[in-house]
Design a protein around this motif. Structure first.
Motif, short mmCIF file in Angstrom:
data_model
loop_
_atom_site.label_atom_id
_atom_site.label_comp_id
_atom_site.label_asym_id
_atom_site.label_seq_id
_atom_site.Cartn_x
_atom_site.Cartn_y
_atom_site.Cartn_z
N TYR A 174 0.83 -1.20 0.00
CA TYR A 174 0.00 0.00 0.00
C TYR A 174 0.86 1.26 0.00
O TYR A 174 1.98 1.25 0.54
CB TYR A 174 -0.89 0.03 1.25
CG TYR A 174 -2.08 -0.92 1.20
CD1 TYR A 174 -3.00 -0.83 0.17
CD2 TYR A 174 -2.26 -1.88 2.19
CE1 TYR A 174 -4.09 -1.70 0.13
CE2 TYR A 174 -3.34 -2.74 2.16
CZ TYR A 174 -4.26 -2.65 1.12
OH TYR A 174 -5.33 -3.49 1.07
N ARG A 187 13.85 5.87 3.75
CA ARG A 187 14.86 5.43 2.77
C ARG A 187 14.96 3.91 2.76
O ARG A 187 15.01 3.29 1.69
CB ARG A 187 16.22 6.03 3.12
CG ARG A 187 16.30 7.52 2.81
CD ARG A 187 17.74 8.03 2.84
NE ARG A 187 17.75 9.48 2.81
CZ ARG A 187 17.80 10.24 3.90
NH1 ARG A 187 17.90 9.70 5.09
NH2 ARG A 187 17.78 11.55 3.78
N THR A 191 20.02 10.07 -0.60
CA THR A 191 18.85 10.58 -1.32
C THR A 191 18.07 11.54 -0.46
O THR A 191 17.81 11.28 0.71
CB THR A 191 17.91 9.43 -1.72
OG1 THR A 191 18.69 8.39 -2.29
CG2 THR A 191 16.85 9.90 -2.69
N ARG A 192 17.69 12.66 -1.04
CA ARG A 192 16.89 13.63 -0.29
C ARG A 192 15.43 13.22 -0.35
O ARG A 192 14.89 12.87 -1.39
CB ARG A 192 17.13 15.04 -0.82
CG ARG A 192 18.57 15.49 -0.61
CD ARG A 192 18.82 16.91 -1.01
NE ARG A 192 18.30 17.87 -0.04
CZ ARG A 192 18.89 18.17 1.10
NH1 ARG A 192 20.01 17.57 1.45
NH2 ARG A 192 18.37 19.08 1.89
N VAL A 193 14.79 13.26 0.82
CA VAL A 193 13.44 12.74 0.99
C VAL A 193 12.43 13.89 0.86
O VAL A 193 12.69 14.99 1.34
CB VAL A 193 13.35 12.10 2.40
CG1 VAL A 193 11.94 11.70 2.74
CG2 VAL A 193 14.29 10.92 2.49
N PRO A 194 11.28 13.67 0.21
CA PRO A 194 10.27 14.74 0.15
C PRO A 194 9.82 15.14 1.56
O PRO A 194 9.57 14.28 2.39
CB PRO A 194 9.11 14.11 -0.61
CG PRO A 194 9.60 12.86 -1.19
CD PRO A 194 10.82 12.44 -0.43
N VAL A 195 9.72 16.43 1.78
CA VAL A 195 9.51 16.91 3.15
C VAL A 195 8.17 16.44 3.73
O VAL A 195 8.06 16.16 4.92
CB VAL A 195 9.66 18.46 3.21
CG1 VAL A 195 8.55 19.18 2.46
CG2 VAL A 195 9.71 18.95 4.65
N ASP A 196 7.14 16.27 2.88
CA ASP A 196 5.85 15.88 3.45
C ASP A 196 5.85 14.44 3.95
O ASP A 196 5.00 14.06 4.75
CB ASP A 196 4.72 16.09 2.43
CG ASP A 196 4.81 15.12 1.28
OD1 ASP A 196 5.83 15.16 0.56
OD2 ASP A 196 3.88 14.31 1.09
N GLN A 217 -3.90 13.20 2.05
CA GLN A 217 -3.12 13.25 0.82
C GLN A 217 -1.62 13.30 1.05
O GLN A 217 -1.16 13.63 2.14
CB GLN A 217 -3.54 14.51 0.03
CG GLN A 217 -4.99 14.44 -0.42
CD GLN A 217 -5.55 15.78 -0.80
OE1 GLN A 217 -5.29 16.79 -0.15
NE2 GLN A 217 -6.34 15.82 -1.86
N ILE A 218 -0.88 12.95 -0.01
CA ILE A 218 0.57 13.12 0.00
C ILE A 218 0.95 13.87 -1.27
O ILE A 218 0.15 13.97 -2.21
CB ILE A 218 1.33 11.76 0.06
CG1 ILE A 218 0.87 10.84 -1.08
CG2 ILE A 218 1.14 11.11 1.41
CD1 ILE A 218 1.62 9.53 -1.14
N SER A 219 2.18 14.39 -1.31
CA SER A 219 2.60 15.12 -2.50
C SER A 219 2.87 14.14 -3.63
O SER A 219 3.20 12.97 -3.39
CB SER A 219 3.86 15.92 -2.20
OG SER A 219 4.95 15.03 -1.99
N ALA A 222 5.41 13.98 -5.46
CA ALA A 222 6.81 13.53 -5.37
C ALA A 222 6.93 12.34 -4.43
O ALA A 222 7.63 11.36 -4.70
CB ALA A 222 7.69 14.68 -4.89
N GLN A 237 5.51 9.21 -6.11
CA GLN A 237 6.38 8.65 -7.16
C GLN A 237 7.49 7.79 -6.55
O GLN A 237 7.84 6.74 -7.09
CB GLN A 237 7.00 9.77 -8.01
CG GLN A 237 6.00 10.55 -8.86
CD GLN A 237 5.24 9.68 -9.86
OE1 GLN A 237 5.71 8.61 -10.26
NE2 GLN A 237 4.06 10.13 -10.25
N PRO A 246 -1.16 20.43 -5.90
CA PRO A 246 -1.62 19.11 -6.35
C PRO A 246 -1.32 18.08 -5.27
O PRO A 246 -0.31 18.18 -4.57
CB PRO A 246 -0.76 18.84 -7.59
CG PRO A 246 -0.06 20.10 -7.91
CD PRO A 246 -0.02 20.92 -6.67
N ALA A 247 -2.19 17.08 -5.12
CA ALA A 247 -1.98 16.11 -4.05
C ALA A 247 -2.65 14.79 -4.41
O ALA A 247 -3.61 14.75 -5.18
CB ALA A 247 -2.54 16.65 -2.75
#
Lengths: 210, 595
Positions: free
Chosen positions: A66, A125, A134-139, A151-153, A155, A158, A194-195
């Motif tokens: 999931y 990670r 690797t830089r992680v999306p902040v949300d 919701q999540i971003s 990015a 993906q 967008p989310a």
């Protein structure tokens, strides 16, 4: 003075009836006819017809097949009876460096047992097979204001594609298609961000399996 | 920062600008009893209300009677709310399984005061404290009443400035009824339905438990909340049914509802400035105030947006992406913010809610960067005159305008005049009383909470989750300067009748409920009563003809002077306190220090 007091009692009574009786009931009556789904909490049912949640309220997901929502500070996580954020400030050591302890006695949460941002980034990670640099999306590693952010971003979504595809034996392309279907754009083209709705996406994944 | 983020902020200001004149004109017609398109439907209802209330419609009041009527109405409604809250367990829709926070006398007192003063400071978590009945009757009614009271007072003050050689400033009951009936109710019905269409709940279903997709159980709350949400925003009240307030997806589900929510915070406050211009017979007087307000708004929102978009260097250092990415992820300081709103809408909301005395939040101010969090704090310290709370913003700004002409008068050595009336010692004393009492209340209570032990026994006065805290300051959720900021913000918010919070602090104890209750009462009534006294004194004065020596108050020069007075008299009073909180935290954050 006595005259004004009498008026205030009578005015309070009649206005109370109007703004706390007539007004909410009128809105209730119209909305139960015109917007029944939304007025009752935007509930989602599964294929068997059981209510499994609300499309507006985040649920906890931990299984690799999931998509995972943002971490939550509502109660013990995703609890709509205790919505809210961490309320930790930008220089809070707990927020940045808090470490999750695994050896707690059951049922007794330790207040110091808190995943800080650094800890969450590390777990994210590992979970998604990313390199340590690797830089992680902040949300993905910050808690939302409500603890129920559904919701999540894009990015964040993906990055999770590869993990979900592997766990489900689906193609990454098919999953990207489902993400696109469950992404809401900016309101009127300009408002907000967008989310991706996590619960709706996960339901779509379950449906795709069959 | 993104182009589209700035665009959303400009779009918002443009929408307010476009609505100011039409809505301000409409309100002027309502308060002067002129015909509007709603008159055929609402006039009969209005007559019935006067009949039941025993109100004589054309009976005008001097400022003393007006004040007494306003105070009595506030007291009566406050008592009604207190009683409903205390007895909520015996009233409909009370589910004791989920109402886990006890409604103690101090919590009921603090809450009743909070809603009566248009503060809506919430020491409780809505979804596990308040029954649907309490929300719909005790709290929603106050959202209407306190908003209508604020607007009525602003109109009374404006009449005082506009009329000449008169004795009366209007009839409180008529102003109250007309505001409720013509301004608030029709807008609320439409607005509530739009919110509902977007996903805000409006039902009376008890909380239900569902089994989630992964098999956990989750409680889904309901409630008649679209109707409450509409007046919560439009009346600049800010006390939402849920703890997370306008960040909660069931209160503010989409970016479109978020746009409407910020718009509705400013709508009445901005339009009243135009109504004021109509009352004094020169709309440029109104636009001068509007311009000063818009300028102060722009500074606040820019600082907040820039700071939040820059993010938190401590979080970036853990390998987290805090730059905007091509995928649409907004980056920045997302702790305590919602994905659908992102940084720009969160910064905008935080600025608007504290420019006005709203106090609703769509993100957690406690988790803002230090300077991002300073913006809401400083906005409240100005006395919330940047468009401001409904009515409260206008009368607060008029207080500053009186001080500004006084200062201008001192500079050129002439007796100051405002709107053709001489400003004399009495008006200045009243204006300064209001300005000084508010600052003293914030600073003294913050000092008290920072250093003092609570009264003995601490177990009664200050118990948080089973621990008796002997120090009032032990209730903060953060250490170091941020803990101090939480306390400063708390008294700042209650005194300014805002109601937003650095929410980590635990304030549901007798010590905090009572001191906060006092702050709210001081902030509301020691502001209103001096201003009504000014109205009463000004209304009697003759209008003198403008001469070559009159300082014009409808020019950009005056707007500039007004901005200076707001910043110097209002905000700079707090500079030492602010230095100990957000300012020092900003530098410590950038040097990598945590607490």
């Amino acid at each position: 003075m006595a005259k004004q007091l009498l008026i205030s009692l009578r005015i309070t009574f009649i206005l109370l009836l109007l703004v706390s009786g007539v007004y909410p009931l009128v809105v209730w009556g119209i909305s139960q006819v015109a917007f029944k789904h939304q007025a009752n909490g935007s509930l989602i049912r599964n294929a068997q017809g059981q209510v499994i949640g609300s499309e507006l309220l985040a649920q906890g997901f931990t299984k690799p097949e999931y998509f995972h929502p943002r971490p939550s500070a509502a109660g013990n996580g995703y609890d709509p009876t205790a919505s809210g954020g961490t309320n930790l400030g930008p220089t809070s050591d707990k927020l940045i460096n808090g470490v999750h302890k695994k050896d707690l006695s059951p049922g007794k949460p330790d207040p110091a047992d808190f995943d800080g941002v650094a800890d969450l980034a590390k777990a994210y990670r590992t979970e998604n097979g990313l390199a340590a640099t690797t830089r992680v999306p902040v949300d993905a590693v910050t808690r939302s204001a409500s603890g129920l952010d559904p919701q999540i971003s894009p990015a964040n979504a993906q990055i999770q594609v590869a993990r979900v595809a592997k766990a489900r034996g689906l193609s990454e392309e098919a999953i990207r298609g489902l993400i696109a279907e469950n992404t809401s754009g900016r309101g009127l083209g300009v408002l907000g961000e967008p989310a991706v709705n996590v619960l709706k996406l996960n339901l779509a994944l379950d449906a795709a399996k069959k | 920062m993104t182009f589209i983020g700035w665009f959303q902020i400009l779009l918002f200001l443009g929408a307010i600008l476009a609505l100011t004149k039409p809505f301000g004109t409409f309100m002027h017609r309502v308060f002067e009893g002129e015909k509007t398109w709603l008159t055929p439907i609402l006039r009969p209802v209005e007559r019935v209300i006067y009949k039941i209330g025993g109100v004589k419609e054309d009976e005008e009041m001097p400022w003393t009677t007006y004040t007494i009527a306003m105070l009595l109405f506030s007291i009566v409604t406050l008592v009604v709310t207190y009683v409903i809250l205390r007895f909520q367990a015996f009233l409909p829709w009370y589910d004791k399984t989920y109402m886990t926070t006890p409604m103690t006398p101090d919590l009921a007192f603090g809450t009743a005061v909070s809603f009566a003063t248009n503060t809506n400071w919430q020491a409780y978590t809505g979804e596990n404290t308040m029954s649907y009945f309490s929300q719909m009757v005790a709290l929603t009614s106050h959202n209407f009443f306190s908003a209508a009271t604020g607007i009525a007072i602003a109109i009374a003050l404006v009449r005082g400035l506009g009329r000449r050689s008169a004795l009366s400033i209007g009839n409180f009951w008529v102003d109250l009824t007309r505001t409720t009936l013509y301004v608030l109710l029709p807008l609320c019905i439409v607005y509530a339905l739009v919110l509902c269409q977007q996903g805000v709940v409006q039902n009376f279903h008890p909380y239900g438990t569902v089994k989630t997709l992964e098999g956990a159980s989750q409680v889904i709350p309901g409630g008649p909340f679209a109707s409450q949400e509409a007046i919560k925003m439009l009346g600049t009240n800010g006390g939402g049914p849920f703890n997370a307030n306008s960040a909660h997806p069931l209160e503010n589900p989409t970016a479109l509802t978020d746009f409407l929510q910020v718009l509705s915070i400013f709508l009445i406050g901005a339009s009243l400035v135009y109504t004021f211009g109509l009352y004094v017979g020169n709309t440029k007087q109104g636009w001068a105030l509007w311009g000063a307000m818009a300028f102060l708004f722009a500074i606040g929102v820019s600082v907040a947006y820039i700071q939040e978009a820059r993010g938190n260097p401590l979080i970036a250092a853990t390998g987290v992406e805090d730059k905007a990415s091509v995928l649409g992820d907004s980056g920045g300081n997302m702790e305590g913010k919602e994905t659908r709103f992102g940084i720009a809408r969160s910064a905008l909301f935080a600025t608007v809610t504290t420019d006005a005395s709203c106090g609703a939040v769509n993100s957690m101010h406690d988790s803002f960067t230090p300077l991002g969090g300073l913006v809401p704090m400083a906005n409240m310290m100005t006395g919330e005159v940047i468009f401001g709370g409904v009515g409260a913003g206008l009368y607060g700004m008029l207080m500053y305008a009186i001080l500004a002409v006084f200062i201008a008068g001192l500079m050129v050595g002439r007796t100051p005049e405002y709107l053709g009336k001489k400003i004399e010692a009495f008006e200045i004393k009243m204006a300064m009383l209001a300005a000084l009492v508010l600052a003293a209340d914030v600073l003294l209570f913050t000092a008290l909470a920072s250093v003092s032990h609570v009264p003995h026994p601490a177990a009664y006065w200050n118990t948080v989750s089973g621990t008796a805290n002997a120090l009032a300051s032990a209730n903060t959720n953060n250490s170091g300067p941020h803990g101090f900021s939480e306390m400063l913000y708390a008294y700042d918010s209650t005194t300014a009748n805002n109601g937003s919070a650095f929410g980590g602090i635990s304030v549901n104890t007798p010590f905090w409920n009572l001191t906060q209750g006092i702050s709210m009462l001081v902030g509301r009534f020691l502001m209103i009563v001096p201003l009504l006294a000014i109205a009463g004194s000004m209304v009697k004065k003759k209008r003198v003809a403008a001469s070559a020596g009159t300082f014009p108050t409808d020019t950009p020069l005056f707007a500039g002077l007004l901005i200076g007075v707001v910043i110097i008299v209002g905000a700079l009073t707090y500079f030492p306190a602010v230095s100990l909180g957000p300012v020092v935290e900003h530098f410590l954050m950038h040097s990598g220090k945590t607490f």
